[in-house]
Design a protein around this motif. Structure first.
Motif, PDB file in Angstrom:
ATOM      1  N   UNK A 140     -16.479   2.386 -15.240  1.00  0.00           N
ATOM      2  CA  UNK A 140     -17.805   1.817 -15.009  1.00  0.00           C
ATOM      3  C   UNK A 140     -17.887   1.225 -13.600  1.00  0.00           C
ATOM      4  N   UNK A 141     -16.814   0.530 -13.191  1.00  0.00           N
ATOM      5  CA  UNK A 141     -16.811  -0.078 -11.850  1.00  0.00           C
ATOM      6  C   UNK A 141     -16.919   1.004 -10.774  1.00  0.00           C
ATOM      7  N   UNK A 142     -16.191   2.125 -10.969  1.00  0.00           N
ATOM      8  CA  UNK A 142     -16.246   3.244 -10.003  1.00  0.00           C
ATOM      9  C   UNK A 142     -17.669   3.825  -9.933  1.00  0.00           C
ATOM     10  N   UNK A 143     -18.291   3.941 -11.110  1.00  0.00           N
ATOM     11  CA  UNK A 143     -19.643   4.508 -11.166  1.00  0.00           C
ATOM     12  C   UNK A 143     -20.612   3.641 -10.360  1.00  0.00           C
ATOM     13  N   UNK A 144     -20.539   2.339 -10.604  1.00  0.00           N
ATOM     14  CA  UNK A 144     -21.452   1.415  -9.920  1.00  0.00           C
ATOM     15  C   UNK A 144     -21.218   1.466  -8.409  1.00  0.00           C
ATOM     16  N   UNK A 177     -23.183   2.062 -19.561  1.00  0.00           N
ATOM     17  CA  UNK A 177     -22.961   2.712 -18.265  1.00  0.00           C
ATOM     18  C   UNK A 177     -24.308   3.057 -17.630  1.00  0.00           C
ATOM     19  N   UNK A 178     -25.173   3.680 -18.402  1.00  0.00           N
ATOM     20  CA  UNK A 178     -26.474   4.079 -17.859  1.00  0.00           C
ATOM     21  C   UNK A 178     -27.261   2.843 -17.378  1.00  0.00           C
ATOM     22  N   UNK A 179     -27.237   1.782 -18.195  1.00  0.00           N
ATOM     23  CA  UNK A 179     -27.986   0.577 -17.836  1.00  0.00           C
ATOM     24  C   UNK A 179     -27.461   0.019 -16.508  1.00  0.00           C
ATOM     25  N   UNK A 180     -26.122  -0.051 -16.380  1.00  0.00           N
ATOM     26  CA  UNK A 180     -25.564  -0.695 -15.187  1.00  0.00           C
ATOM     27  C   UNK A 180     -25.715   0.154 -13.926  1.00  0.00           C
ATOM     28  N   UNK A 181     -25.619   1.508 -14.049  1.00  0.00           N
ATOM     29  CA  UNK A 181     -25.833   2.316 -12.833  1.00  0.00           C
ATOM     30  C   UNK A 181     -27.311   2.268 -12.424  1.00  0.00           C
ATOM     31  N   UNK A 182     -28.200   2.121 -13.414  1.00  0.00           N
ATOM     32  CA  UNK A 182     -29.627   1.976 -13.075  1.00  0.00           C
ATOM     33  C   UNK A 182     -29.835   0.676 -12.320  1.00  0.00           C
ATOM     34  N   UNK A 183     -29.186  -0.382 -12.806  1.00  0.00           N
ATOM     35  CA  UNK A 183     -29.310  -1.669 -12.109  1.00  0.00           C
ATOM     36  C   UNK A 183     -28.718  -1.599 -10.712  1.00  0.00           C
ATOM     37  N   UNK A 184     -27.706  -0.724 -10.540  1.00  0.00           N
ATOM     38  CA  UNK A 184     -27.057  -0.589  -9.223  1.00  0.00           C
ATOM     39  C   UNK A 184     -27.916   0.242  -8.267  1.00  0.00           C
ATOM     40  N   UNK A 227     -22.822   2.834  -3.017  1.00  0.00           N
ATOM     41  CA  UNK A 227     -22.455   3.433  -1.723  1.00  0.00           C
ATOM     42  C   UNK A 227     -23.435   4.543  -1.346  1.00  0.00           C
ATOM     43  N   UNK A 228     -23.783   5.373  -2.314  1.00  0.00           N
ATOM     44  CA  UNK A 228     -24.760   6.455  -2.071  1.00  0.00           C
ATOM     45  C   UNK A 228     -26.080   5.879  -1.586  1.00  0.00           C
ATOM     46  N   UNK A 229     -26.542   4.821  -2.241  1.00  0.00           N
ATOM     47  CA  UNK A 229     -27.811   4.211  -1.842  1.00  0.00           C
ATOM     48  C   UNK A 229     -27.696   3.613  -0.436  1.00  0.00           C
TER      49      UNK A 229
END
Ligand code: MN
Length: 505
Positions: free
Chosen positions: A113-117, A148-155, A122-124
């Motif tokens: 999850x940390x890697x995903x965020x 996971x989906x919720x946190x990457x959306x927040x990221x 970084x992409x943004x």
């Protein structure tokens, strides 16, 4: 509702075992997909090789109307490579199922999850549009997937993709987790479905019904293992099936078949004949009952008109054939047999069909011409001279002289044996005329001993994909082979002559 089509022929499709494309080939497919009207293409996985990066650069600098995306892992260097490739849109992924975490990534859920965020952030920070995929989503713990989906959306992710990485989901489950993803993120959601159980398209459609706005698809459904949801089935399913609302895509359906052929040719993977929409048989009819129905009204046995997807209906006679369909085919060539002649032709067709021979239109015409002798359909190609030499310490060599419609042609060639040399010499002549090629050659001996009769079967095909199987029986293998080929050529040429005769009338 407008549905987005994200084509991954150039990424997942290229990961089909046995496919490897050069940058030029990838660019030519990208242009074709753009013409077809896809909303986005996944051009490749820029980090994997120099050639791949070059291909991505070529595609991003082409000025296509569709969006161009590149695949990255959650590593910074992958995302940097995407930027180097000129991309402003990435599809970044990390596996979230326990199977992948434990046996592939050797990571805990929290680490993944940390890697995903981190990757999304970084992409943004590099100014990219970021679509995030939780690899193996359908075998991921459902609560963890939502997290996971919720946190990457927040990221800051722009889009969420749900990959059914091993094609393991049911349409019902896809529907449930699509709703989860929408609820957790409020972002546009895509499906990336694999066909391991033949459910890829059904699953993608189920996701759309549950509120997803996009599906990842490939031309001809190519992709890893059993492949991906196919563009042609998904988009035509949306457009033509009975739904309680209207779905639209940007795809120009009339270009679907042409695009399918184009991709098949470049990647070197033939489309299975019974493939929906684009397979050879998708709009072909042989059985008498079906042919009769289609001739009265095509809707009887065709769910959609073949012209809609840039194709033509074809009828074929065979052991299931009826008189109506057969006569309709003959009429196309200006041949109108009497009732008695029709019966005779059909009987011969059924005998061939029972022997397992595919009765193509070329076969049908040659049977009809035999029955209708008075129609004056003559043989066009005559063998007027022929010799071969073979032995030890010399290369087998053949000389062939053909008279084609009054004109003489000479061909000579070498071969691995005398038959090969003779067939090569013939092809040298016919290659110039109608690109007739020998696709298959079979030899059987009928009785024992050195005076045995041999039976040669050849399959020929011309540039227009007219096919014919032709047989000859004789004592000399070489001469019999030549006769079988000449006979096949005559039958292919017969179709051409009839067409021309009809055009001139
Ligand atoms: Mn995939």
């Amino acid at each position: 509702m407008r549905i987005r089509v994200f084509d991954t022929t150039l990424r997942d499709g290229e990961q089909t075992p046995g496919i490897s494309l050069s940058p030029d080939q990838k660019l030519s497919i990208a242009k074709k997909l753009d013409e077809l009207g896809v909303d986005a293409i996944e051009a490749g996985f820029p980090i994997i090789s120099e050639g791949e990066l070059k291909a991505v650069k070529m595609i991003t600098s082409e000025g296509l109307s569709c969006e161009v995306c590149g695949l990255t892992r959650t590593h910074k260097k992958d995302i940097d490579a995407a930027v180097d490739g000129g991309l402003n849109y990435i599809h970044t992924f990390i596996a979230t199922s326990d199977i992948h975490l434990e046996h592939k990534l050797k990571m805990t859920r929290e680490q993944a999850l940390a890697k995903a965020i981190e990757a999304v952030e970084y992409g943004k920070s590099r100014g990219l549009q970021v679509e995030f995929s939780a690899e193996d989503a359908t075998r991921t713990d459902r609560e963890f997937l939502k997290q996971v989906f919720r946190e990457v959306a927040n990221a800051g992710a722009d889009r969420i993709d749900i990959p059914d990485t091993v094609g393991y989901a049911t349409p019902e489950y896809i529907s449930e987790i699509t709703k989860d993803a929408i609820e957790a993120t409020k972002l546009p959601v895509s499906l990336h479905c694999h066909n391991d159980f033949g459910l890829a398209v059904a699953n993608a459609l189920s996701g759309i019904r549950a509120g997803a706005q996009c599906a990842h698809v490939t031309i001809n459904g190519i992709g890893e293992r059993a492949g991906n949801a196919s563009l042609e089935e998904f988009t035509m399913g949306l457009q033509c099936l009975q739904w309680d609302q209207k779905y639209e895509t940007g795809i120009k359906p009339e270009l679907i078949y042409e695009t399918s052929r184009f991709v098949s040719k470049i990647v070197g993977i033939q489309v299975q004949p019974n493939k929906a929409i684009v397979g050879d048989n998708a709009f072909g009819h042989e059985s008498g009952i079906h042919t009769h129905g289609v001739l009265n009204n095509p809707l009887t046995y065709e769910p959609i008109s073949p012209e809609l997807v840039g194709r033509k209906r074809w009828l074929q006679v065979g052991k299931h054939a009826g008189i109506h369909g057969m006569n309709a085919m003959l009429e196309e060539y200006g041949i109108s047999p009497t009732e008695e002649q029709s019966k005779q032709i059909l009987d011969k067709v059924k005998v061939l069909g029972d022997q397992g021979i595919q009765v193509t239109d070329v076969e049908l015409l040659s049977i009809a011409s035999e029955v209708l002798r008075e129609a004056g359909i003559k043989r066009i190609v005559h063998l007027t001279g022929f010799s071969v030499s073979t032995g030890i310490g010399t290369m087998p060599y053949a000389f062939v002289k053909l008279n084609i419609d009054g004109e003489d042609f000479i061909g000579t060639d070498y071969g691995v044996g005398p038959v090969d040399a003779a067939l090569n010499a013939i092809q040298k002549i016919t290659g110039k005329i109608s690109e007739i090629k020998i696709k298959d050659y079979g030899l059987a001996s009928i009785s024992g001993g050195s005076t045995a009769l041999c039976e040669v079967t050849v399959r020929l095909e011309d540039a227009d994909r007219n096919k014919v199987t032709s047989k000859s029986v004789g004592e000399d293998i070489v001469t019999t082979s030549v006769q079988a080929v000449i006979d096949g050529i005559n039958r292919i040429m017969l179709k051409k002559t009839l067409r021309e005769k009809l055009a001139n009338n």
